[in-house]
Design an enzyme around this catalytic site. Structure first.
Site, PDB file in Angstrom:
ATOM      1  N   GLY A  17       0.965  -1.273  -0.074  1.00 24.70           N
ATOM      2  CA  GLY A  17       0.051   0.087  -0.148  1.00 24.70           C
ATOM      3  C   GLY A  17       0.858   1.232   0.016  1.00 24.70           C
ATOM      4  O   GLY A  17       1.832   1.035   0.680  1.00 24.70           O
ATOM      5  N   ALA A  28      15.894  10.188  -0.316  1.00 24.72           N
ATOM      6  CA  ALA A  28      16.995  10.105   0.584  1.00 24.72           C
ATOM      7  C   ALA A  28      17.914   8.823   0.235  1.00 24.72           C
ATOM      8  O   ALA A  28      19.145   9.006   0.320  1.00 24.72           O
ATOM      9  CB  ALA A  28      16.446   9.737   2.113  1.00 24.72           C
ATOM     10  N   THR A  30      18.300   7.555  -2.777  1.00 26.54           N
ATOM     11  CA  THR A  30      18.778   7.885  -4.101  1.00 26.54           C
ATOM     12  C   THR A  30      19.908   9.054  -3.893  1.00 26.54           C
ATOM     13  O   THR A  30      21.154   8.651  -4.317  1.00 26.54           O
ATOM     14  CB  THR A  30      17.998   8.576  -5.074  1.00 26.54           C
ATOM     15  OG1 THR A  30      16.886   7.609  -5.083  1.00 26.54           O
ATOM     16  CG2 THR A  30      18.444   9.013  -6.366  1.00 26.54           C
ATOM     17  N   ARG A  78       0.913  -5.018  -5.861  1.00 22.82           N
ATOM     18  CA  ARG A  78       0.910  -6.233  -5.266  1.00 22.82           C
ATOM     19  C   ARG A  78       1.145  -7.271  -6.349  1.00 22.82           C
ATOM     20  O   ARG A  78       0.569  -7.235  -7.360  1.00 22.82           O
ATOM     21  CB  ARG A  78      -0.547  -6.328  -4.381  1.00 22.82           C
ATOM     22  CG  ARG A  78      -0.937  -5.092  -3.450  1.00 22.82           C
ATOM     23  CD  ARG A  78      -1.886  -5.434  -2.374  1.00 22.82           C
ATOM     24  NE  ARG A  78      -2.408  -4.440  -1.902  1.00 22.82           N
ATOM     25  CZ  ARG A  78      -1.973  -3.800  -0.594  1.00 22.82           C
ATOM     26  NH1 ARG A  78      -0.967  -4.586  -0.188  1.00 22.82           N
ATOM     27  NH2 ARG A  78      -2.376  -2.813   0.078  1.00 22.82           N
ATOM     28  N   ASP A 109       4.805  -5.067   6.016  1.00 22.44           N
ATOM     29  CA  ASP A 109       5.321  -6.500   6.396  1.00 22.44           C
ATOM     30  C   ASP A 109       5.289  -7.426   5.189  1.00 22.44           C
ATOM     31  O   ASP A 109       6.110  -8.321   5.067  1.00 22.44           O
ATOM     32  CB  ASP A 109       4.778  -6.967   7.728  1.00 22.44           C
ATOM     33  CG  ASP A 109       3.128  -6.981   7.820  1.00 22.44           C
ATOM     34  OD1 ASP A 109       2.640  -6.916   6.515  1.00 22.44           O
ATOM     35  OD2 ASP A 109       2.754  -7.365   8.717  1.00 22.44           O
ATOM     36  N   SER A 111       5.880  -6.734   2.176  1.00 22.36           N
ATOM     37  CA  SER A 111       6.934  -6.546   1.391  1.00 22.36           C
ATOM     38  C   SER A 111       8.275  -7.236   1.851  1.00 22.36           C
ATOM     39  O   SER A 111       9.105  -7.711   1.261  1.00 22.36           O
ATOM     40  CB  SER A 111       7.290  -5.153   1.110  1.00 22.36           C
ATOM     41  OG  SER A 111       6.063  -4.479   0.642  1.00 22.36           O
ATOM     42  N   THR A 132       4.230   2.335   5.903  1.00 20.71           N
ATOM     43  CA  THR A 132       2.912   2.102   6.058  1.00 20.71           C
ATOM     44  C   THR A 132       1.925   2.868   6.917  1.00 20.71           C
ATOM     45  O   THR A 132       2.615   3.110   8.024  1.00 20.71           O
ATOM     46  CB  THR A 132       2.627   0.601   6.447  1.00 20.71           C
ATOM     47  OG1 THR A 132       1.272   0.329   6.762  1.00 20.71           O
ATOM     48  CG2 THR A 132       3.666   0.069   7.562  1.00 20.71           C
ATOM     49  N   ASP A 134      -0.256   2.119   8.997  1.00 17.29           N
ATOM     50  CA  ASP A 134      -0.857   1.385   9.886  1.00 17.29           C
ATOM     51  C   ASP A 134       0.138   1.277  11.144  1.00 17.29           C
ATOM     52  O   ASP A 134      -0.499   1.026  12.072  1.00 17.29           O
ATOM     53  CB  ASP A 134      -0.826  -0.087   9.405  1.00 17.29           C
ATOM     54  CG  ASP A 134      -1.864  -0.217   8.467  1.00 17.29           C
ATOM     55  OD1 ASP A 134      -2.982   0.531   8.282  1.00 17.29           O
ATOM     56  OD2 ASP A 134      -1.970  -1.352   7.606  1.00 17.29           O
ATOM     57  N   ASP A 136       2.265  -0.634  12.175  1.00 21.60           N
ATOM     58  CA  ASP A 136       1.993  -1.933  12.752  1.00 21.60           C
ATOM     59  C   ASP A 136       3.210  -2.907  12.664  1.00 21.60           C
ATOM     60  O   ASP A 136       2.959  -4.037  12.526  1.00 21.60           O
ATOM     61  CB  ASP A 136       0.938  -2.737  12.101  1.00 21.60           C
ATOM     62  CG  ASP A 136       0.845  -2.708  10.622  1.00 21.60           C
ATOM     63  OD1 ASP A 136       2.091  -2.394  10.079  1.00 21.60           O
ATOM     64  OD2 ASP A 136       0.196  -3.503   9.908  1.00 21.60           O
ATOM     65  N   MET A 176      -8.820   3.045   8.665  1.00 20.65           N
ATOM     66  CA  MET A 176      -7.998   2.171   8.057  1.00 20.65           C
ATOM     67  C   MET A 176      -7.106   1.408   9.206  1.00 20.65           C
ATOM     68  O   MET A 176      -6.979   1.759  10.235  1.00 20.65           O
ATOM     69  CB  MET A 176      -7.038   2.627   6.882  1.00 20.65           C
ATOM     70  CG  MET A 176      -7.642   2.833   5.615  1.00 20.65           C
ATOM     71  SD  MET A 176      -6.615   3.272   4.302  1.00 20.65           S
ATOM     72  CE  MET A 176      -7.733   3.182   2.970  1.00 20.65           C
ATOM     73  N   ARG A 178      -6.597  -2.932   8.778  1.00 22.99           N
ATOM     74  CA  ARG A 178      -7.196  -4.195   8.562  1.00 22.99           C
ATOM     75  C   ARG A 178      -6.902  -5.107   9.819  1.00 22.99           C
ATOM     76  O   ARG A 178      -7.645  -6.082  10.309  1.00 22.99           O
ATOM     77  CB  ARG A 178      -6.891  -4.776   7.136  1.00 22.99           C
ATOM     78  CG  ARG A 178      -7.728  -4.443   6.093  1.00 22.99           C
ATOM     79  CD  ARG A 178      -7.373  -5.178   4.898  1.00 22.99           C
ATOM     80  NE  ARG A 178      -6.066  -5.423   4.929  1.00 22.99           N
ATOM     81  CZ  ARG A 178      -5.267  -4.936   3.842  1.00 22.99           C
ATOM     82  NH1 ARG A 178      -5.877  -4.354   2.789  1.00 22.99           N
ATOM     83  NH2 ARG A 178      -3.933  -5.047   3.599  1.00 22.99           N
ATOM     84  N   GLU A 194     -15.114   8.766  22.348  1.00 24.98           N
ATOM     85  CA  GLU A 194     -15.773   8.298  23.809  1.00 24.98           C
ATOM     86  C   GLU A 194     -15.177   6.687  23.930  1.00 24.98           C
ATOM     87  O   GLU A 194     -14.861   6.211  24.929  1.00 24.98           O
ATOM     88  CB  GLU A 194     -16.953   8.075  23.609  1.00 24.98           C
ATOM     89  CG  GLU A 194     -17.870   9.445  24.275  1.00 24.98           C
ATOM     90  CD  GLU A 194     -17.307  10.656  23.276  1.00 24.98           C
ATOM     91  OE1 GLU A 194     -17.303  10.451  22.005  1.00 24.98           O
ATOM     92  OE2 GLU A 194     -17.250  11.781  24.299  1.00 24.98           O
TER      93      GLU A 194
END
Ligand code: ATP
Length: 331
Positions: A17, A28, A30, A78, A109, A111, A132, A134, A136, A176, A178, A194
């Site tokens: 993604g 950077a 390059t 992908r 992850d 990749s 990413t 995420d 994560d 987002m 997942r 809340e």
């Protein structure tokens, strides 16, 4: 550490993604490589472009004027084919034909799982940069794109809160994530939500019910419920439907923020992290720290070996949820 003399040409690409700050990372990588007298190739469309021989030579000027742009000018993809040995063999042959001695992959992850599979079969070193929204990834406090996405969510929810307050409504906001709730978690805290629903935990429905029955009376308060798309409750829409059925008197609305979270000019933090990690990736290749992801721990660069445990060992900051509960318990 002794610097490798056998690396004279590297390739860089973005994968999985897209995330804001990927362009800054390519820039950077390059520039750092060129500064070390290495030649640089960009690979278009991730692993698929590697398989289809989509390589472009990059000079310093080719990466100017891109740092502030979202998305990735190398594009991303992908690739099903790269999941097969035959696909990876084609990719290896193309890298060999271009005389590439080292590769920098910018992605999530998945990749890095691809990089691990490749480096177990073929003798070209890889270094990864976590890109990413995420946040994560195991082994790093920071992934490029997360800060920008978080700020995008906060800006959007601030606007939604204006209308939520005016009408005394409960808004279910889907963000987002997942498999990971990091974005929802921090967005929830930053927006004064809340309750926050994330895939990592499962007792949020009780928390929500408490708010609806105790605090949300006579529309004197509005409410924001932050929902990570991968939460077990099934996303914001399902959750809102359930609440509406059980509490027909409540004014419920749903906003799914969607791909707006991926776009936009990267924040200063993402640009700086991308630049630090891009330079560190070239340092790592030259110092034989290979087949690792560049991470950031306590503001210091770390090297995390590619591994299959990355997914299962994800860290999750449960303290942030406790803080949210404490803040909301004051009512
Ligand atoms: P995001 O976090 O944004 O989803 P990602 O890098 O995790 O990014 P994926 O689509 O999971 O995105 O992975 C990117 C690509 O890496 C896949 O399309 C595939 O080509 C390759 N890949 C992923 N897992 C493997 C694997 N186990 N073996 C070989 N290649 C893989």
């Amino acid at each position: 550490m002794k610097q490798r003399k056998d690396i004279s040409r590297i390739a860089v690409f973005t994968s999985g993604g897209d995330a804001p700050g990927m362009n800054a990372a390519v820039r950077a990588v390059t520039r750092a490589a060129l500064a070390h007298q290495l030649e640089v190739y960009g690979i278009k469309r991730g692993y698929q472009g590697m398989i289809e021989n989509d390589f472009v030579k990059l000079e310093a000027g080719d990466v100017s004027g891109i740092m502030h742009l979202g998305g990735t000018f190398l594009q991303t993809a992908r690739s099903k084919e790269f999941r097969t040995h035959e696909g990876r063999k084609k990719a290896f042959e193309n890298l060999k034909n271009h005389q590439i001695d080292g590769v920098v992959v910018i992605g999530g992850d998945g990749s890095f799982a691809g990089a691990l599979a490749f480096t177990q079969e073929f003798d070209i070193p890889f270094v990864g940069i976590p890109g990413t929204i995420d946040n994560d990834m195991y082994g790093t406090d920071y992934t490029i794109g997360y800060d920008t996405a978080l700020n995008t969510v906060v800006e959007a929810v601030d606007k939604i809160k204006d209308t939520a307050n005016s009408h005394g409504r409960i808004f279910f906001i889907e963000v987002m994530g997942r498999e990971a709730g990091a974005l929802a978690l921090k967005a929830g805290l930053a927006c004064g939500a809340e309750v926050t629903f994330i895939p990592e935990i499962q007792n949020e429905e009780e928390e929500l019910e408490k708010f609806l029955t105790k605090d949300y009376k006579n529309k004197q308060r509005s409410g924001i419920v932050m929902v990570a798309e991968g939460d077990r409750a099934g996303g914001a829409l399902k959750l809102a439907e359930k609440v509406q059925k059980n509490h027909p008197e409540i004014d419920v609305r749903v906003t799914i923020l969607g791909h707006i979270q991926r776009g936009g000019s990267p924040s200063a933090n993402d640009r700086v992290a991308a630049t630090q990690m891009g330079v560190a990736a070239i340092d790592a290749l030259l110092n034989n720290q290979i087949n690792v992801m560049i991470g950031m721990k306590n503001n210091k660069i770390v090297h995390v070996p590619f591994s299959n445990e990355v997914k299962t060992n994800r860290e999750f900051n449960a303290d942030l949820l406790k803080i949210q509960q404490l803040i909301n318990s004051a009512y």
